[in-house]
Design an enzyme around this catalytic site. Structure first.
Site, PDB file in Angstrom:
ATOM      1  N   LYS A  56       5.313 -16.788 -15.302  1.00 36.59           N
ATOM      2  CA  LYS A  56       4.460 -15.769 -14.700  1.00 36.59           C
ATOM      3  C   LYS A  56       5.176 -14.435 -14.908  1.00 36.59           C
ATOM      4  CE  LYS A  56       1.786 -14.725 -10.587  1.00 36.59           C
ATOM      5  NZ  LYS A  56       2.104 -13.323 -10.388  1.00 36.59           N
ATOM      6  N   ASP A  86       6.101 -10.626 -14.684  1.00 39.48           N
ATOM      7  CA  ASP A  86       5.988  -9.646 -13.601  1.00 39.48           C
ATOM      8  C   ASP A  86       5.699  -8.263 -14.186  1.00 39.48           C
ATOM      9  OD1 ASP A  86       5.940  -8.626 -11.108  1.00 39.48           O
ATOM     10  OD2 ASP A  86       8.083  -8.824 -10.713  1.00 39.48           O
ATOM     11  N   CYS A  98      -9.383   2.141  22.984  1.00 40.17           N
ATOM     12  CA  CYS A  98      -8.066   2.219  22.347  1.00 40.17           C
ATOM     13  C   CYS A  98      -8.186   2.930  20.996  1.00 40.17           C
ATOM     14  CB  CYS A  98      -7.484   0.825  22.166  1.00 40.17           C
ATOM     15  SG  CYS A  98      -5.905   0.860  21.304  1.00 40.17           S
ATOM     16  N   CYS A 148      -2.850   3.163  23.923  1.00 37.75           N
ATOM     17  CA  CYS A 148      -3.784   3.626  24.953  1.00 37.75           C
ATOM     18  C   CYS A 148      -3.319   3.308  26.372  1.00 37.75           C
ATOM     19  CB  CYS A 148      -5.177   3.036  24.719  1.00 37.75           C
ATOM     20  SG  CYS A 148      -5.284   1.271  25.031  1.00 37.75           S
ATOM     21  N   ARG A 191      -6.529  -4.086 -14.337  1.00 32.23           N
ATOM     22  CA  ARG A 191      -7.223  -5.019 -13.457  1.00 32.23           C
ATOM     23  C   ARG A 191      -8.024  -4.290 -12.383  1.00 32.23           C
ATOM     24  NH1 ARG A 191      -6.008  -7.865  -8.709  1.00 32.23           N
ATOM     25  NH2 ARG A 191      -6.942  -9.919  -8.655  1.00 32.23           N
ATOM     26  N   TYR A 244       0.341  17.676  -6.417  1.00 34.11           N
ATOM     27  CA  TYR A 244       1.774  17.506  -6.599  1.00 34.11           C
ATOM     28  C   TYR A 244       2.372  18.736  -7.293  1.00 34.11           C
ATOM     29  CZ  TYR A 244       6.149  15.457  -8.263  1.00 34.11           C
ATOM     30  OH  TYR A 244       7.461  15.211  -8.537  1.00 34.11           O
ATOM     31  N   ASP A 245       1.717  19.152  -8.365  1.00 33.99           N
ATOM     32  CA  ASP A 245       2.228  20.295  -9.126  1.00 33.99           C
ATOM     33  C   ASP A 245       2.243  21.557  -8.272  1.00 33.99           C
ATOM     34  OD1 ASP A 245       2.666  18.737 -11.273  1.00 33.99           O
ATOM     35  OD2 ASP A 245       0.812  19.288 -12.334  1.00 33.99           O
ATOM     36  N   SER A 292      -7.189 -13.398  -9.300  1.00 34.96           N
ATOM     37  CA  SER A 292      -5.772 -13.578  -9.003  1.00 34.96           C
ATOM     38  C   SER A 292      -5.486 -15.067  -8.903  1.00 34.96           C
ATOM     39  CB  SER A 292      -5.422 -12.859  -7.711  1.00 34.96           C
ATOM     40  OG  SER A 292      -6.298 -13.278  -6.711  1.00 34.96           O
ATOM     41  N   GLU A 312       3.649 -22.141 -17.848  1.00 33.98           N
ATOM     42  CA  GLU A 312       4.146 -20.971 -18.581  1.00 33.98           C
ATOM     43  C   GLU A 312       4.706 -19.964 -17.603  1.00 33.98           C
ATOM     44  OE1 GLU A 312      -0.080 -20.477 -19.433  1.00 33.98           O
ATOM     45  OE2 GLU A 312       0.237 -18.304 -19.317  1.00 33.98           O
ATOM     46  N   CYS A 332      -0.285  -1.366  26.047  1.00 34.94           N
ATOM     47  CA  CYS A 332      -0.547  -0.950  24.673  1.00 34.94           C
ATOM     48  C   CYS A 332       0.104   0.413  24.415  1.00 34.94           C
ATOM     49  CB  CYS A 332      -2.054  -0.860  24.443  1.00 34.94           C
ATOM     50  SG  CYS A 332      -2.478  -0.111  22.868  1.00 34.94           S
ATOM     51  N   LYS A 345       5.820 -19.956  -7.342  1.00 33.06           N
ATOM     52  CA  LYS A 345       6.695 -18.785  -7.270  1.00 33.06           C
ATOM     53  C   LYS A 345       8.157 -19.201  -7.124  1.00 33.06           C
ATOM     54  CE  LYS A 345       4.810 -15.014  -7.029  1.00 33.06           C
ATOM     55  NZ  LYS A 345       3.985 -14.386  -6.036  1.00 33.06           N
ATOM     56  N   TYR A 386      -2.329 -14.360 -22.452  1.00 37.14           N
ATOM     57  CA  TYR A 386      -2.355 -15.685 -21.828  1.00 37.14           C
ATOM     58  C   TYR A 386      -3.715 -16.076 -21.231  1.00 37.14           C
ATOM     59  CZ  TYR A 386      -1.506 -12.717 -17.744  1.00 37.14           C
ATOM     60  OH  TYR A 386      -1.586 -11.727 -16.793  1.00 37.14           O
ATOM     61  N   CYS A 422      -4.057  -5.778  23.033  1.00 37.94           N
ATOM     62  CA  CYS A 422      -4.465  -4.681  23.902  1.00 37.94           C
ATOM     63  C   CYS A 422      -5.849  -5.018  24.453  1.00 37.94           C
ATOM     64  CB  CYS A 422      -4.507  -3.391  23.089  1.00 37.94           C
ATOM     65  SG  CYS A 422      -5.445  -2.076  23.858  1.00 37.94           S
ATOM     66  N   LYS A 451      -1.928 -24.403 -15.338  1.00 33.72           N
ATOM     67  CA  LYS A 451      -3.385 -24.350 -15.528  1.00 33.72           C
ATOM     68  C   LYS A 451      -3.875 -25.692 -16.063  1.00 33.72           C
ATOM     69  CE  LYS A 451      -2.803 -19.544 -16.905  1.00 33.72           C
ATOM     70  NZ  LYS A 451      -2.695 -18.581 -18.001  1.00 33.72           N
ATOM     71  N   GLU A 481      -0.397  -9.690 -20.021  1.00 29.59           N
ATOM     72  CA  GLU A 481       0.469  -8.865 -19.175  1.00 29.59           C
ATOM     73  C   GLU A 481       1.195  -7.811 -19.989  1.00 29.59           C
ATOM     74  OE1 GLU A 481       0.017 -10.045 -16.184  1.00 29.59           O
ATOM     75  OE2 GLU A 481       1.601  -9.254 -14.884  1.00 29.59           O
ATOM     76  N   ASP A 532      -2.184  14.694  -9.310  1.00 30.03           N
ATOM     77  CA  ASP A 532      -1.294  15.546 -10.091  1.00 30.03           C
ATOM     78  C   ASP A 532      -1.345  17.001  -9.673  1.00 30.03           C
ATOM     79  OD1 ASP A 532      -0.236  13.625 -11.573  1.00 30.03           O
ATOM     80  OD2 ASP A 532      -1.309  14.087 -13.442  1.00 30.03           O
ATOM     81  N   ALA A 533      -2.575  17.485  -9.452  1.00 26.09           N
ATOM     82  CA  ALA A 533      -2.745  18.908  -9.171  1.00 26.09           C
ATOM     83  C   ALA A 533      -2.059  19.269  -7.859  1.00 26.09           C
ATOM     84  CB  ALA A 533      -4.225  19.239  -9.105  1.00 26.09           C
TER      85      ALA A 533
HETATM   86  S1  IVH Z   1      -3.484 -16.420 -15.497  1.00 24.13           S
HETATM   87  C1  IVH Z   1      -7.712 -16.583 -13.631  1.00 24.13           C
HETATM   88  N1  IVH Z   1      -1.067 -16.440 -16.486  1.00 24.13           N
HETATM   89  O1  IVH Z   1      -0.483 -12.960 -12.226  1.00 24.13           O
HETATM   90  C2  IVH Z   1      -6.244 -16.475 -13.717  1.00 24.13           C
HETATM   91  N2  IVH Z   1      -1.600 -14.761 -14.886  1.00 24.13           N
HETATM   92  O2  IVH Z   1      -1.237 -13.513  -9.485  1.00 24.13           O
HETATM   93  C3  IVH Z   1      -5.796 -15.483 -14.698  1.00 24.13           C
HETATM   94  N3  IVH Z   1       0.212 -13.198 -14.455  1.00 24.13           N
HETATM   95  O3  IVH Z   1      -3.324 -10.947 -12.198  1.00 24.13           O
HETATM   96  C4  IVH Z   1      -4.350 -15.208 -14.630  1.00 24.13           C
HETATM   97  N4  IVH Z   1       1.662 -14.075 -15.843  1.00 24.13           N
HETATM   98  O4  IVH Z   1      -1.444 -10.306 -13.802  1.00 24.13           O
HETATM   99  C5  IVH Z   1      -1.910 -15.839 -15.633  1.00 24.13           C
HETATM  100  N5  IVH Z   1       1.022 -16.532 -17.490  1.00 24.13           N
HETATM  101  C6  IVH Z   1       0.173 -15.945 -16.658  1.00 24.13           C
HETATM  102  C7  IVH Z   1       0.542 -14.814 -15.904  1.00 24.13           C
HETATM  103  C8  IVH Z   1      -0.384 -14.255 -15.020  1.00 24.13           C
HETATM  104  C9  IVH Z   1       1.453 -13.106 -14.979  1.00 24.13           C
HETATM  105  C10 IVH Z   1      -0.324 -12.293 -13.447  1.00 24.13           C
HETATM  106  C11 IVH Z   1      -1.655 -11.687 -13.756  1.00 24.13           C
HETATM  107  C12 IVH Z   1      -2.527 -12.033 -12.587  1.00 24.13           C
HETATM  108  C13 IVH Z   1      -1.539 -12.354 -11.536  1.00 24.13           C
HETATM  109  C14 IVH Z   1      -2.117 -13.301 -10.521  1.00 24.13           C
END
Ligand code: IVH
Length: 726
Positions: free
Chosen positions: A136, A138, A469, A442, A157, A53-54, A99, A134, A439, A334, A246, A463, A310, A194, A50-51
């Site tokens: 996911k 975003d 390099c 180098c 996280r 940037y300002d 994750s 369930e 390369c 996904k 969740y 390379c 899960k 989330e 911030d500093a």
């Molecule tokens: S379960 C040990 N459930 O996805 C697993 N994660 O790619 C705990 N996320 O960091 C995560 N919706 O931020 C779980 N219904 C859901 C979710 C979810 C979004 C995110 C979460 C996690 C990331 C992993």
């Protein structure tokens, strides 16, 4: 890397500037402020605090006041960003925030379910393992700690181990209860979920940003992150953030024995949980729920990027455990990638840490699924020529040329890639792209190695400059200090580049990092007086470096950037060898194929021949030896904390053979490793214990030959205790 005191971009008083100098400085500053805005609002990855940037903005405005003509040059000064600060306190997660692995097809989901059954030693045909499905969400994940029902802490996280303390911000979110209600609320309950923004609220926030002449957020996720991570809590309070629960962290007493049951309890306690969560009995049901959720995606009113599956039974989740940073009992299915069309303006070649030449497409900016994309990967030269790794044509053999109109694909967080070419729009004068054979960093020859096993050319051109390099040495240094390696605060890519080329305080190899403070003290030109640094930031950097003189052994090994040694293998080697000296001695001695060290290395489970060869090559290179000698004067890698110091098998080398009844081989291995044992694939004089089930053969004989203790599966459970199964 700047502080408030030193972040003024120029020392020259404005009154002393000529219009030409003012114009030049204005141009530079406007570009810097613009880049900082983009990094923060578009990428949610601030590049200055911030500093700094300002200070830059203040100077920009002052220049425009003194030279009004400059106002026509750019409009960035009119945009005042309300940026979050990087100065949150840290909170260490008592249970890491992990994750998820990804699946991009129905087949991959079926494989996930099959893996679960296999690991648990169950027959999939017989069914019986239920899963939840369930959306996911975003957004960004948040861990909320309740003690005696009261919200006491909230943490982002972060790197999964340590997040930022956003407790005050979380308290302003109406969907996060300050107190949990219900008879079954445990003494300690860490509820995870989330934080996100709805589409309408996101549009409203950007409208207000626009009205105030401020930069807009690229997508709801960035806006949610920017809204939560605010030192000024009133900014968070003014943003309608929402929360779905969740998952959980520390919770010694669980309100139910299933995933579904715990989430139902969350709802009773006062959280919002996702109404589209469903319990499913088969892969077919999971996929049906995925299709249903996908069909509602456009009308949900918030962003989702897939469906999470899960294992429902928490006892099974415990048995399945984790690999690396993701649970074996969950996966994210996904949604398919999004596509956009744009023009390929240039091809740049980047040189990586191992010398790999990677072609990067510079694109005319295009929005793909809400994110502006300007770079995309082109993989390698065969991919550009229109061939895959097996030499078979892709895109019907169409090559990719500068000037082409191309389709760009972006799947989730994966780096976007150039997918297809529109030949109808190819400029008449275009020429095939010539991949460099020297390369660009180098000038050394860049070659494609022959794979000794397959006899085929490697897809990657590398390379051959090795240590001369500069691109490779810089990338290696960046890797050494990166988050999953030594993780030195305040020493990021930019700073490494700065020090690498700084004449007074050069950093050419890892050891140089640890002598910086001493060399600085001896120098006439001090770091604190250099562009971008100040007394405070220099001090902080030296302290952060000092703080890493005893890195965990696994991080140290990973940080060396030995080819094919990722985080998991580094941890495995750290556990197996216990000290860097032991690993190094083994790596040197193993060059002799007949040596016991080589046999020991070969016998470590999950260490294949590629890793063995990479280790031998690394330790066999005299320059690496010298570099390590210098580095080890500066740092002392620390053995990993014993996984379970009290475990009777900690530090022992165990081999499993024959049929096991209460657990699968994978499960046995995971359990042994969790208890601090090393699992080997064959019996040698180093083996401490052979666990033999019915049908064991030659390994029993080997055990007798080497005088190794042999027990059966029941003996194993007696030894480690029934509780170890969890
Ligand atoms: S379960 C040990 N459930 O996805 C697993 N994660 O790619 C705990 N996320 O960091 C995560 N919706 O931020 C779980 N219904 C859901 C979710 C979810 C979004 C995110 C979460 C996690 C990331 C992993």
């Amino acid at each position: 890397m700047s502080d408030a005191e030193d972040s003024a971009p120029s020392e020259t008083p404005i009154a002393a500037l000529t219009p030409r100098k003012a114009k030049a400085e204005h141009k530079l500053l406007a570009a810097e402020v613009q880049a900082a805005n983009d990094a923060y609002f578009q990428d949610d990855q601030p590049i200055m605090d911030d500093a700094a940037y300002d200070a830059k903005r203040r100077r920009l405005v002052a220049l425009e006041e003194a030279f009004p003509a400059l106002k026509q040059e750019s409009d960035v000064s009119a945009k005042v960003g309300a940026r979050p600060s990087g100065k949150f306190a840290k909170i260490r997660h008592r249970v890491p925030m992990l994750s998820l692995d990804n699946a991009f097809s129905d087949e991959a989901v079926a494989e996930f379910a099959a893996r679960v059954y296999r690991f648990l030693g169950r027959k999939e045909e017989e069914g019986g393992i239920a899963f939840t499905a369930e959306p996911k969400i975003d957004g960004l994940s948040l861990s909320l700690r309740y003690e005696k029902g009261e919200l006491v802490a909230a943490a982002t996280r972060g790197d999964g181990e340590e997040g930022e303390d956003v407790t005050l911000n979380a308290r302003t979110i109406s969907e996060i209860p300050g107190r949990l209600a219900g008879p079954d609320v445990p003494e300690i309950a860490e509820v995870r979920g989330e934080v996100y923004l709805g589409h309408a609220d996101f549009a409203g926030i950007n409208e207000r940003q626009r009205e105030k002449g401020l930069p807009e957020f690229a997508n709801p996720r960035n806006a949610a992150a920017g809204s939560l991570r605010q030192l000024d809590v009133s900014v968070t309070a003014a943003r309608p953030l929402r929360f779905f629960a969740y998952a959980w962290g520390e919770m010694p007493v669980l309100p139910a024995p299933t995933q579904f049951g715990v989430v139902e309890a969350f709802r009773r306690w006062g959280f919002r949980t996702n109404p589209l969560m469903k319990r499913c009995e088969s892969v077919a049901e999971l996929i049906a729920q995925y299709r249903l959720i996908e069909s509602q995606r456009a009308t949900l009113g918030y962003d989702i990027d897939g469906v999470v599956y899960k294992v429902d039974d928490l006892a099974l989740q415990a048995r399945l455990g984790f690999v690396s940073r993701a649970p074996r009992w969950a996966i994210a299915h996904k949604f398919p990638a999004e596509l956009a069309t744009t023009v390929l303006e240039a091809i740049d070649i980047q040189v990586g840490r191992t010398g790999a030449l990677s072609p990067v497409a510079r694109l005319k900016p295009v929005t793909v699924g809400g994110v502006v994309v300007t770079n995309a990967t082109l993989h390698n030269e065969d991919y550009i020529r229109g061939f895959d790794s097996k030499g078979l044509p892709i895109r019907d053999g169409t090559d990719i040329r500068i000037g082409d109109t191309v389709t760009v694909k972006r799947a989730g967080d994966v780096i976007p890639r150039v997918e297809a070419v529109d030949l109808a729009k190819r400029p008449a004068d275009s020429k095939p792209y010539e991949f460099p054979t020297l390369c660009p960093a180098c000038g050394s020859h860049a070659t494609r190695e022959l794979n000794p096993r397959s006899g085929k050319e490697d897809a990657i051109r590398r390379c051959t400059g090795g240590l001369i390099c500069p691109a490779q040495t810089v990338e290696r240094l960046k890797h050494f200090v990166s988050r999953d390696a030594l993780d030195i605060d305040g020493l990021g890519d930019k700073q490494i580049e700065f020090f690498h080329s700084d004449p007074e305080l050069p950093v050419r190899e890892p050891a140089d990092i640890f002598t910086l403070a001493k060399r600085d003290a001896a120098n006439l030109k001090k770091l604190k007086d250099k562009e971008g640094f100040g007394a405070v930031s220099a001090r902080k950097l030296f302290d952060a470096i000092e703080d890493r003189r005893s890195p965990p052994l696994n991080r140290f090994i990973f940080g060396l950037g030995i080819r094919h040694i990722g985080e998991t293998t580094a941890r495995l080697l750290a556990r197996h060898y216990g000290s860097f000296e032991a690993l190094r001695a083994a790596g040197i001695a193993a060059a002799d194929e007949a040596s016991p060290e080589r046999q020991e290395l070969d016998a470590i489970d999950s260490v294949g021949p590629t890793v063995v060869e990479a280790l031998i090559a690394f330790f066999g290179e005299p320059h690496n030896e010298e570099l390590l000698d210098r580095l080890l004067v500066q740092v002392s890698p620390q053995p990993l904390e014993a996984v379970a110091a009290a475990s009777p098998v900690a530090g022992k080398i165990v081999v499993f053979t024959g049929a096991l009844e209460r657990m699968t081989r994978d499960e046995a291995k995971a359990m042994a490793e969790r208890l601090g044992a090393k699992v080997a694939g064959s019996v040698s004089s180093k083996t401490d214990l052979l666990v033999a089930g019915p049908g064991a053969g030659s390994k029993l004989k080997d055990a007798a030959k080497h005088g190794v203790e042999v027990i059966d599966e029941a003996g194993w459970f007696d030894l480690v205790g029934a509780g170890a199964a969890g």
